[in-house]
Write a protein that holds these residues in place. Structure first.
Motif, PDB file in Angstrom:
ATOM      1  N   HIS A  25       0.877  -1.188   0.000  1.00  9.38           N
ATOM      2  CA  HIS A  25       0.000   0.000   0.000  1.00  9.38           C
ATOM      3  C   HIS A  25       0.908   1.230   0.000  1.00  9.38           C
ATOM      4  O   HIS A  25       1.708   1.402  -0.912  1.00  9.38           O
ATOM      5  CB  HIS A  25      -0.921  -0.101   1.225  1.00  9.38           C
ATOM      6  CG  HIS A  25      -2.067   0.853   1.278  1.00  9.38           C
ATOM      7  ND1 HIS A  25      -2.413   1.699   0.263  1.00  9.38           N
ATOM      8  CD2 HIS A  25      -2.986   1.092   2.279  1.00  9.38           C
ATOM      9  CE1 HIS A  25      -3.469   2.424   0.616  1.00  9.38           C
ATOM     10  NE2 HIS A  25      -3.830   2.078   1.835  1.00  9.38           N
ATOM     11  N   ARG A  69       8.746  -8.357  -6.670  1.00  2.80           N
ATOM     12  CA  ARG A  69       7.859  -7.637  -7.601  1.00  2.80           C
ATOM     13  C   ARG A  69       8.475  -6.285  -7.900  1.00  2.80           C
ATOM     14  O   ARG A  69       9.134  -5.704  -7.034  1.00  2.80           O
ATOM     15  CB  ARG A  69       6.489  -7.407  -6.973  1.00  2.80           C
ATOM     16  CG  ARG A  69       5.682  -8.665  -6.923  1.00  2.80           C
ATOM     17  CD  ARG A  69       4.319  -8.427  -6.353  1.00  2.80           C
ATOM     18  NE  ARG A  69       3.507  -9.612  -6.630  1.00  2.80           N
ATOM     19  CZ  ARG A  69       2.204  -9.630  -6.647  1.00  2.80           C
ATOM     20  NH1 ARG A  69       1.522  -8.548  -6.388  1.00  2.80           N
ATOM     21  NH2 ARG A  69       1.548 -10.739  -6.907  1.00  2.80           N
ATOM     22  N   LEU A  70       8.199  -5.778  -9.057  1.00  3.41           N
ATOM     23  CA  LEU A  70       8.680  -4.427  -9.367  1.00  3.41           C
ATOM     24  C   LEU A  70       7.863  -3.458  -8.532  1.00  3.41           C
ATOM     25  O   LEU A  70       6.648  -3.331  -8.730  1.00  3.41           O
ATOM     26  CB  LEU A  70       8.459  -4.086 -10.832  1.00  3.41           C
ATOM     27  CG  LEU A  70       9.529  -4.425 -11.851  1.00  3.41           C
ATOM     28  CD1 LEU A  70       9.266  -3.630 -13.114  1.00  3.41           C
ATOM     29  CD2 LEU A  70      10.936  -4.205 -11.350  1.00  3.41           C
ATOM     30  N   ARG A 110      -4.447  -2.715  -7.711  1.00  7.23           N
ATOM     31  CA  ARG A 110      -5.622  -3.576  -7.591  1.00  7.23           C
ATOM     32  C   ARG A 110      -6.772  -3.070  -8.464  1.00  7.23           C
ATOM     33  O   ARG A 110      -7.507  -3.855  -9.065  1.00  7.23           O
ATOM     34  CB  ARG A 110      -6.053  -3.662  -6.120  1.00  7.23           C
ATOM     35  CG  ARG A 110      -7.409  -4.273  -5.854  1.00  7.23           C
ATOM     36  CD  ARG A 110      -7.547  -5.713  -6.359  1.00  7.23           C
ATOM     37  NE  ARG A 110      -6.649  -6.644  -5.711  1.00  7.23           N
ATOM     38  CZ  ARG A 110      -6.860  -7.211  -4.524  1.00  7.23           C
ATOM     39  NH1 ARG A 110      -7.963  -6.944  -3.867  1.00  7.23           N
ATOM     40  NH2 ARG A 110      -5.978  -8.026  -4.006  1.00  7.23           N
TER      41      ARG A 110
HETATM   42  N1  CMC Z   1       5.744  -6.903 -10.463  1.00 15.25           N
HETATM   43  C1  CMC Z   1       5.649  -8.100 -11.067  1.00 15.25           C
HETATM   44  N2  CMC Z   1       4.491  -8.787 -11.206  1.00 15.25           N
HETATM   45  C2  CMC Z   1       3.387  -8.233 -10.681  1.00 15.25           C
HETATM   46  C3  CMC Z   1       3.403  -6.991 -10.039  1.00 15.25           C
HETATM   47  C4  CMC Z   1       4.628  -6.313  -9.935  1.00 15.25           C
HETATM   48  N3  CMC Z   1       4.702  -5.120  -9.331  1.00 15.25           N
HETATM   49  N4  CMC Z   1       2.162  -6.693  -9.606  1.00 15.25           N
HETATM   50  C5  CMC Z   1       1.374  -7.709  -9.983  1.00 15.25           C
HETATM   51  N5  CMC Z   1       2.115  -8.650 -10.639  1.00 15.25           N
HETATM   52  C6  CMC Z   1       1.597  -9.872 -11.274  1.00 15.25           C
HETATM   53  C7  CMC Z   1       1.274 -10.941 -10.253  1.00 15.25           C
HETATM   54  O1  CMC Z   1       2.394 -11.776 -10.018  1.00 15.25           O
HETATM   55  C8  CMC Z   1       0.162 -11.665 -10.948  1.00 15.25           C
HETATM   56  O2  CMC Z   1       0.708 -12.469 -11.980  1.00 15.25           O
HETATM   57  P1  CMC Z   1       0.029 -13.887 -12.386  1.00 15.25           P
HETATM   58  O3  CMC Z   1      -1.357 -13.537 -12.861  1.00 15.25           O
HETATM   59  O4  CMC Z   1       0.904 -14.442 -13.438  1.00 15.25           O
HETATM   60  O5  CMC Z   1       0.024 -14.690 -11.113  1.00 15.25           O
HETATM   61  C9  CMC Z   1      -0.618 -10.547 -11.644  1.00 15.25           C
HETATM   62  O6  CMC Z   1       0.363  -9.525 -11.889  1.00 15.25           O
HETATM   63  C10 CMC Z   1      -1.767  -9.970 -10.831  1.00 15.25           C
HETATM   64  O7  CMC Z   1      -1.252  -9.608  -9.547  1.00 15.25           O
HETATM   65  P2  CMC Z   1      -2.085  -9.646  -8.190  1.00 15.25           P
HETATM   66  O8  CMC Z   1      -1.134  -9.808  -7.057  1.00 15.25           O
HETATM   67  O9  CMC Z   1      -3.182 -10.667  -8.342  1.00 15.25           O
HETATM   68  O10 CMC Z   1      -2.736  -8.229  -8.188  1.00 15.25           O
HETATM   69  P3  CMC Z   1      -3.337  -7.468  -6.931  1.00 15.25           P
HETATM   70  O11 CMC Z   1      -4.426  -6.629  -7.435  1.00 15.25           O
HETATM   71  O12 CMC Z   1      -3.678  -8.443  -5.841  1.00 15.25           O
HETATM   72  O13 CMC Z   1      -2.106  -6.605  -6.403  1.00 15.25           O
HETATM   73  C11 CMC Z   1      -0.639  -4.809  -6.024  1.00 15.25           C
HETATM   74  C12 CMC Z   1      -1.974  -5.252  -6.632  1.00 15.25           C
HETATM   75  C13 CMC Z   1      -0.549  -3.286  -6.083  1.00 15.25           C
HETATM   76  C14 CMC Z   1      -0.558  -5.239  -4.534  1.00 15.25           C
HETATM   77  C15 CMC Z   1       0.515  -5.445  -6.841  1.00 15.25           C
HETATM   78  O14 CMC Z   1       0.447  -5.018  -8.195  1.00 15.25           O
HETATM   79  C16 CMC Z   1       1.891  -5.149  -6.247  1.00 15.25           C
HETATM   80  O15 CMC Z   1       2.336  -5.862  -5.348  1.00 15.25           O
HETATM   81  N6  CMC Z   1       2.592  -4.081  -6.752  1.00 15.25           N
HETATM   82  C17 CMC Z   1       3.861  -3.686  -6.212  1.00 15.25           C
HETATM   83  C18 CMC Z   1       3.653  -2.874  -4.958  1.00 15.25           C
HETATM   84  C19 CMC Z   1       3.108  -1.492  -5.253  1.00 15.25           C
HETATM   85  O16 CMC Z   1       3.608  -0.787  -6.103  1.00 15.25           O
HETATM   86  N7  CMC Z   1       2.083  -1.111  -4.481  1.00 15.25           N
HETATM   87  C20 CMC Z   1       1.473   0.211  -4.593  1.00 15.25           C
HETATM   88  C21 CMC Z   1       0.055   0.134  -5.009  1.00 15.25           C
HETATM   89  S1  CMC Z   1      -0.593   1.699  -5.491  1.00 15.25           S
HETATM   90  C22 CMC Z   1      -0.675   2.680  -4.086  1.00 15.25           C
HETATM   91  C23 CMC Z   1      -1.602   2.194  -3.038  1.00 15.25           C
HETATM   92  O17 CMC Z   1      -2.683   1.688  -3.304  1.00 15.25           O
HETATM   93  O18 CMC Z   1      -1.260   2.396  -1.886  1.00 15.25           O
END
Ligand code: CMC
Length: 387
Positions: A228, A263-264, A270
């Motif tokens: 987050h 993860r990057l 989300r």
């Molecule tokens: N790098 C590499 N792969 C990723 C990343 C990433 N940053 N984010 C998602 N993926 C992949 C994930 O492995 C999955 O792949 P597969 O379908 O092959 O298993 C797919 O993309 C979908 O990911 P998810 O984990 O199901 O998506 P989510 O909606 O649960 O997670 C997230 C969203 C923001 C937690 C995630 O994208 C992440 O961990 N990002 C990095 C951390 C980040 O930048 N967070 C800030 C979010 S924005 C500000 C806020 O809301 O506070």
């Protein structure tokens, strides 16, 4: 046991009705009270956006002036807060300290507080918006062993924050207008984002009738995690770890490897499966700030630019709709302004405060129920204690 809908991570469960913020993640749209975020970033300012979030409408000139005056009157914090701060080790994480200092406001403003009284709720909102920059800057000053700066009410909200962060009592305030404007837009872009983890936490805590300052402290705690608000700090740590443009591909490969948890940081969201509209504005500000400071060629910023380009063109990220999020650019801007990495999530908390308090207020001023999720029990069946 009843039959419950199982929705881990709340992927499809609306926890509330709300009239504050609208997001269309597929189209990349974010509206506050109907106004597009890019229009607010271009034409409004942070305090006016706070007013909008809290009150539902933009203020006229008189209402805006009165709101600014009220916020300005509440920027000081009780002297006992400084004593509390003294009890922390210098190297304590600023988020841990901010959670505590905000929690301490609940101790100061509890007796006589009636959350069913709209005027009491309004005062809590004003106090939180006014005091958060003071608390944040005190936290930083304490970490570097400098005396806390008193707020200076002749400065604008964002100028005052930068003054309290970087000014010293021996010198007159000297805040760059470009950086103050960038800071203001960063706050504005973070002001609200509907039912994210921290806002939902504030609502859940608030649904028990808890003290609003304590509810905001719980929101700050939820914001801290790297998935987050902690992502902006994680972005900078990642860029430092990459260290050189030649290692970018290696990190991209790690991010794509399903056996590697890496993860990057600063990519993906989300809700947004398109360019986050806040990122577009943030990217523009980022260019302006780097140019103004003449640091476009700083190796770290060059790594960020190159990483962004590679990821935007890579099949893995395109297929999964993983775009740079708001934290990717905000981290870079904050670093350029000179804000230490450990303070990044504190800046996010400061900016998000009006959103948290607007949601809390919206809930408390209408009929609401205590938030009480159910579960699907997977543990042992009833059994007898061995005797
Ligand atoms: N790098 C590499 N792969 C990723 C990343 C990433 N940053 N984010 C998602 N993926 C992949 C994930 O492995 C999955 O792949 P597969 O379908 O092959 O298993 C797919 O993309 C979908 O990911 P998810 O984990 O199901 O998506 P989510 O909606 O649960 O997670 C997230 C969203 C923001 C937690 C995630 O994208 C992440 O961990 N990002 C990095 C951390 C980040 O930048 N967070 C800030 C979010 S924005 C500000 C806020 O809301 O506070």
């Amino acid at each position: 046991q009843g039959v419950f809908t199982y929705d881990p991570g709340f992927m499809s469960t609306a926890s509330t009705e709300s009239s504050i913020t609208y997001i269309d993640g597929d189209a990349g749209v974010l509206l506050h009270r109907g106004y597009p975020i890019d229009q607010l970033a271009d034409n409004s300012d942070y305090l006016e956006t706070c007013y909008l979030l809290l009150n539902g409408e933009l203020p006229d000139d008189a209402a805006k002036a009165a709101f600014i005056e009220e916020v300005t009157r509440h920027t000081m914090v009780d002297a006992q807060i400084a004593q509390l701060l003294n009890g922390f080790q210098r190297n304590s994480h600023p988020m841990a300290v901010l959670i505590s200092l905000t929690g301490a406001l609940a101790a100061l403003y509890h007796d006589g507080l009636d959350i069913d009284d709209a005027e009491h709720r309004k005062l809590a909102a004003i106090r939180l918006i006014a005091k958060m920059p003071t608390l944040a800057a005190m936290t930083y000053k304490n970490s570097i062993g400098q005396p806390a700066m008193s707020p200076l009410n002749t400065l604008s909200y964002s100028e005052n924050f930068l003054h309290m962060m970087f000014g010293v009592p021996a010198e007159a305030p000297n805040v760059s207008p470009v950086l103050a404007k960038a800071m203001d837009v960063i706050f504005l872009l973070h002001a609200d984002h509907e039912q994210n983890a921290s806002t939902s936490t504030v609502r859940l805590a608030g649904s028990t009738g808890a003290n609003p300052y304590a509810c905001i402290a719980s929101g700050i705690a939820a914001l801290w995690g790297p998935a987050h608000g902690g992502a902006n700090e994680a972005v900078l740590n990642m860029l430092n770890e990459i260290g050189d443009e030649s290692r970018i591909e290696e990190f991209i490969a790690k991010a794509k490897d399903k056996d590697d948890p890496f993860r990057l940081m600063g990519f993906g969201h989300r809700v947004y499966k398109n360019f986050d509209p806040r990122s577009k504005v943030m990217r523009k500000i980022c260019d302006e700030v780097l140019a103004d400071l003449g640091v476009e060629n700083d190796p770290l910023f060059k790594i960020a630019r190159r990483l962004e380009k590679i990821a935007l063109e890579d099949e893995y990220f395109i297929e999964r709709k993983l775009y740079p999020n708001v934290d990717f650019y905000s981290g870079i801007i904050l670093k350029a302004i000179g804000i230490p990495t450990s303070m990044f999530t504190v800046i996010f908390a400061l900016g998000r405060t009006p959103g948290w308090i607007a949601h809390w207020n919206e809930m408390i001023s209408s009929a609401y129920k205590i938030g009480r999720p159910r579960q699907l029990y997977k543990g042992a069946a009833k059994r007898d204690y061995p005797v």
